[in-house]
Scaffold this active site. Sequence first.
Site, short mmCIF file in Angstrom:
data_model
loop_
_atom_site.label_atom_id
_atom_site.label_comp_id
_atom_site.label_asym_id
_atom_site.label_seq_id
_atom_site.Cartn_x
_atom_site.Cartn_y
_atom_site.Cartn_z
CE LYS A 10 41.73 32.75 44.26
NZ LYS A 10 41.36 33.81 45.37
CG ASP A 60 41.53 34.96 40.79
OD1 ASP A 60 42.02 35.85 41.08
OD2 ASP A 60 40.81 34.71 41.59
#
Length: 299
Positions: free
Chosen positions: A12, A142
Amino acid sequence: MTSLHNCPAPAKLNLFLHVVGRRSDGYHLLQSVFQLIDRADRLHFDLREDERIVRTTDVPGVPEEQDLIVRALKRLASEYARRHGHNPPGISVAVEKVLPMGGGLGGGSSDAATALMAANCLWQAGFTSDELMAVGLPLGADIPFFLFGQTAFAQGVGEALAPVAGPDCWYVVIEPGVAVPTPAIFGAPDLTRDTKGVTISDFSRHLENRRDLSGFGKNDLQAVAIRMFAPVAEALEWLGRYGDARMTGSGACVFCAFSSESEADQVLADVPGAWSAWKAKALDSHPMKSLLQNQRVVE
């Protein structure tokens, strides 16, 4: 089904990352937009005849008992036993690491999220995405994003997620060659912790008008990281010649967006040989979703 191989665990990027406050327990309150890219670790899962959870490959610097993959699977196994009244089969996991540790790309969290999705399928456990997110959150803020599986506007400690359209672009990412420890960045006394909040509509309106990130937000952790780690500063300075270069997460990787693959290729060709660098395409959704959907169709 007894195995799932070539399961992607994508990286990401934090398109911006604002620290807007701090909770009484010390956790920082954040705002960010997370976007998946097509650079990924690969994981391979095989059910076992016993009930053990085993990582079959060595990951330098990460003992098996500390690996987020193993810890996430053990948490899911406990939830499975609570729901079904018996333990699930064991799982062997082989890991092909591509994403650097301490790079701000979420590699460990992404691996854990992919493991939760794969085990949920192999065990036919029936957990929803929200339930998997609840299993993963205590291990890393996350992890819920990777289970959410699409570009997201994140708030809270990173767990409050809402879908948002991100830029359709290519990225050049540079690995400066250092691993940045997240606690050191968040613990720095000079970290800005009172950035003014923004809204999803602020981000979407800017992207609609500009088609890119230029001029919107920043990464509040970047100033601390470049003070503490000169290679991050050097990579940002170099990549900033080509556009709005930013650091992702707490570092160390830095990135810049380009409208076409050919533009990214041109910049990539100029990157000094001292750095590892690569290009990646923005993703709209997590590739595990289509892999698992295709698996169900085959079954």
